[in-house]
Design an enzyme around this catalytic site. Structure first.
Site, PDB file in Angstrom:
ATOM      1  N   VAL A  31       0.859  -1.200   0.000  1.00 34.94           N
ATOM      2  CA  VAL A  31       0.000   0.000   0.000  1.00 34.94           C
ATOM      3  C   VAL A  31       0.892   1.246   0.000  1.00 34.94           C
ATOM      4  O   VAL A  31       0.705   2.167  -0.800  1.00 34.94           O
ATOM      5  CB  VAL A  31      -0.933   0.007   1.242  1.00 34.94           C
ATOM      6  N   GLY A 114     -10.203  -8.628   8.861  1.00 34.13           N
ATOM      7  CA  GLY A 114     -11.196  -9.671   8.620  1.00 34.13           C
ATOM      8  C   GLY A 114     -12.629  -9.171   8.672  1.00 34.13           C
ATOM      9  O   GLY A 114     -12.888  -7.978   8.438  1.00 34.13           O
ATOM     10  N   ASP A 139      -8.713 -16.837   9.549  1.00 26.93           N
ATOM     11  CA  ASP A 139      -9.897 -17.712   9.585  1.00 26.93           C
ATOM     12  C   ASP A 139     -10.434 -18.043   8.191  1.00 26.93           C
ATOM     13  O   ASP A 139     -11.163 -19.022   8.036  1.00 26.93           O
ATOM     14  CB  ASP A 139     -11.022 -17.053  10.395  1.00 26.93           C
ATOM     15  N   ARG A 174       0.134 -43.091  20.734  1.00 25.58           N
ATOM     16  CA  ARG A 174      -0.859 -42.179  21.294  1.00 25.58           C
ATOM     17  C   ARG A 174      -1.745 -41.627  20.193  1.00 25.58           C
ATOM     18  O   ARG A 174      -1.382 -41.656  19.015  1.00 25.58           O
ATOM     19  CB  ARG A 174      -0.166 -40.978  21.942  1.00 25.58           C
ATOM     20  N   ARG A 183     -12.032 -19.474  14.922  1.00 25.82           N
ATOM     21  CA  ARG A 183     -13.313 -18.980  15.477  1.00 25.82           C
ATOM     22  C   ARG A 183     -14.464 -19.882  15.041  1.00 25.82           C
ATOM     23  O   ARG A 183     -14.395 -21.082  15.237  1.00 25.82           O
ATOM     24  CB  ARG A 183     -13.557 -17.519  15.048  1.00 25.82           C
ATOM     25  N   VAL A 267       0.296 -19.574  18.514  1.00 24.03           N
ATOM     26  CA  VAL A 267       1.479 -19.918  17.724  1.00 24.03           C
ATOM     27  C   VAL A 267       1.136 -19.874  16.231  1.00 24.03           C
ATOM     28  O   VAL A 267       1.970 -19.549  15.373  1.00 24.03           O
ATOM     29  CB  VAL A 267       2.015 -21.312  18.155  1.00 24.03           C
ATOM     30  N   GLN A 268      -0.135 -20.137  15.935  1.00 22.21           N
ATOM     31  CA  GLN A 268      -0.563 -20.159  14.521  1.00 22.21           C
ATOM     32  C   GLN A 268      -0.513 -18.787  13.870  1.00 22.21           C
ATOM     33  O   GLN A 268      -0.551 -18.652  12.658  1.00 22.21           O
ATOM     34  CB  GLN A 268      -1.997 -20.705  14.412  1.00 22.21           C
TER      35      GLN A 268
HETATM   36  P1  ADP Z   1     -11.613  -9.351  12.480  1.00 18.48           P
HETATM   37  O1  ADP Z   1     -11.563  -8.133  11.645  1.00 18.48           O
HETATM   38  O2  ADP Z   1     -10.327 -10.096  12.500  1.00 18.48           O
HETATM   39  O3  ADP Z   1     -12.820 -10.213  12.155  1.00 18.48           O
HETATM   40  P2  ADP Z   1     -13.013  -8.420  14.906  1.00 18.48           P
HETATM   41  O4  ADP Z   1     -14.254  -9.171  14.608  1.00 18.48           O
HETATM   42  O5  ADP Z   1     -12.534  -8.419  16.287  1.00 18.48           O
HETATM   43  O6  ADP Z   1     -11.765  -8.910  14.017  1.00 18.48           O
HETATM   44  O7  ADP Z   1     -13.251  -6.912  14.456  1.00 18.48           O
HETATM   45  C1  ADP Z   1     -12.204  -5.981  14.514  1.00 18.48           C
HETATM   46  C2  ADP Z   1     -12.731  -4.614  14.809  1.00 18.48           C
HETATM   47  O8  ADP Z   1     -13.631  -4.178  13.767  1.00 18.48           O
HETATM   48  C3  ADP Z   1     -13.569  -4.472  16.062  1.00 18.48           C
HETATM   49  O9  ADP Z   1     -12.813  -4.410  17.238  1.00 18.48           O
HETATM   50  C4  ADP Z   1     -14.271  -3.146  15.786  1.00 18.48           C
HETATM   51  O10 ADP Z   1     -13.390  -2.066  15.991  1.00 18.48           O
HETATM   52  C5  ADP Z   1     -14.551  -3.241  14.288  1.00 18.48           C
HETATM   53  N1  ADP Z   1     -15.929  -3.681  14.097  1.00 18.48           N
HETATM   54  C6  ADP Z   1     -16.424  -4.932  14.204  1.00 18.48           C
HETATM   55  N2  ADP Z   1     -17.761  -4.950  14.016  1.00 18.48           N
HETATM   56  C7  ADP Z   1     -18.134  -3.653  13.803  1.00 18.48           C
HETATM   57  C8  ADP Z   1     -19.371  -3.000  13.534  1.00 18.48           C
HETATM   58  N3  ADP Z   1     -20.525  -3.662  13.479  1.00 18.48           N
HETATM   59  N4  ADP Z   1     -19.359  -1.668  13.347  1.00 18.48           N
HETATM   60  C9  ADP Z   1     -18.202  -0.972  13.410  1.00 18.48           C
HETATM   61  N5  ADP Z   1     -17.010  -1.536  13.653  1.00 18.48           N
HETATM   62  C10 ADP Z   1     -16.959  -2.851  13.847  1.00 18.48           C
END
Ligand code: ADP
Length: 336
Positions: A31, A114, A139, A174, A183, A267-268
């Site tokens: 980026v 994610g 994931d 074993r 998740r 660790v993953q």
């Molecule tokens: P990942 O992006 O790896 O799935 P999370 O599910 O923990 O991880 O989401 C990361 C961050 O994205 C959250 O801590 C929050 O800041 C933001 N986020 C998640 N859901 C929402 C939502 N509905 N609205 C706004 N921000 C969100």
């Protein structure tokens, strides 16, 4: 973003959010350097959305030059740091982030992360910020990308650990029960289970009772196998209890093999990114900048087939990519 905005000297920001994933650093590097190639200035936001909404004086949004992103492409994690920031769902809180960007003359944001992070990106885009998402989670549960940045490395790290556990399991006759991450998504479990020839793979998407898993281990013992491996995805719980606990407590006596449970855990996340993830990070990051340059925002950059493509964030949020059930069947057939 309007395409008629002056491009030279444009300021954009990049952040990583949610769970860290190997390859994020390559994406940040890509980026940054792709934007610099356009004559833009790049700012790195530390600690995801938490850094975006933090008061300006905390200095969480800092200029990234080409040299600042050197020496990072072979490391897992993210040089920008990541954080979970539940309050970002609150529009009032998000406004602080928008104000921070505006006060620094930053007109667009790349969000590497994610499912949750892309939900945040989507609402931010609806708030009027020009956002492009980059699909990155170990994931691999994000729609819009056949495989997400970091998933390949996580699978390789887990597979390496399972291969090693098998060696010692064989010496002692074993059965190794190995819990992998993911998740609510069984992608890592299925991929690793298939790749290591697991006797049983327990996944959140597949209804398999502890009794059935125990029977498979027992059958392997009766067939004279020297070891057995059971891969358990972390989301494959039964009545809230971890499958490995149930197997050891309730079936340990009857199975034949001595059972040993290992939870691989974080660790993953720690592996050096694989070639695949490095290339993906490089391609995703450059594509995100191409999107911003042509005014294509509110989209997720992902891999479809062999091509890097975009999908509107509105089409992917709140959904989970389904598992390839043909691979579940293949794993069952091959575990004889
Ligand atoms: P990942 O992006 O790896 O799935 P999370 O599910 O923990 O991880 O989401 C990361 C961050 O994205 C959250 O801590 C929050 O800041 C933001 N986020 C998640 N859901 C929402 C939502 N509905 N609205 C706004 N921000 C969100």
């Amino acid at each position: 973003m309007s395409q008629d905005k002056p491009q030279q000297g444009r300021r954009i920001a990049v952040l990583t959010s949610g769970g860290d994933a190997a390859g994020m650093n390559m994406a940040i590097r890509s980026v940054t350097r792709s934007a610099i190639d356009h004559g833009w200035e790049v700012y790195g936001v530390q600690e995801g959305y938490a850094g975006l909404i933090a008061p300006r004086e905390q200095g969480k949004i800092r200029r990234l030059r080409a040299r600042d992103v050197g020496g990072i492409l072979d490391t897992g994690g993210t040089m920008l740091g990541s954080a979970r920031c539940p309050e970002f769902a609150d529009p009032e809180v998000r406004r602080r982030g928008v104000a921070n960007l505006e006060s620094m003359g930053i007109d667009a944001l790349v969000v590497i992360g994610g499912n949750g992070s892309q939900t945040g990106a989507h609402v931010l885009h609806e708030d009027g910020v020009e956002v492009v998402g980059v699909a990155s989670t170990i994931d691999n549960d994000l729609l819009g990308s056949d495989i997400t940045l970091g998933a390949d490395t996580a699978c390789n790290v887990a597979l390496d650990a399972v291969d090693k556990l098998r060696v010692t399991a064989t010496s002692h006759r074993r059965a190794s029960i190995v819990e992998v991450m993911g998740r609510d998504c069984g992608y890592i479990g299925l991929t690793v289970g298939l790749a290591c020839g697991a006797e049983a793979i327990a996944l959140p998407e597949v209804d398999m009772s502890p009794e059935e898993v125990a029977t498979r281990i027992e059958d392997a013992y009766r067939r004279g196998k020297k070891h057995a491996v059971v891969v358990v995805a972390e989301g494959a719980t039964h009545g809230g209890a971890a499958l490995e606990r149930i197997l050891i407590d309730e079936y340990g006596e009857r199975i034949g093999f001595e059972l040993r449970a290992t939870i691989l855990g974080h660790v993953q996340r720690g592996g050096a990114p694989t070639v695949f993830d490095r290339l993906l990070g490089a391609r995703f990051g450059a594509h995100a900048i191409d999107c911003l340059a042509r005014g294509e925002t509110g989209v997720l950059v992902g891999l479809r087939g062999r091509a890097v493509q975009t999908t509107p964030l509105s089409e992917i949020i709140g959904k989970i990519k389904p598992l390839d059930m043909s691979l579940v069947e293949l794993a069952r057939v091959l575990a004889r």
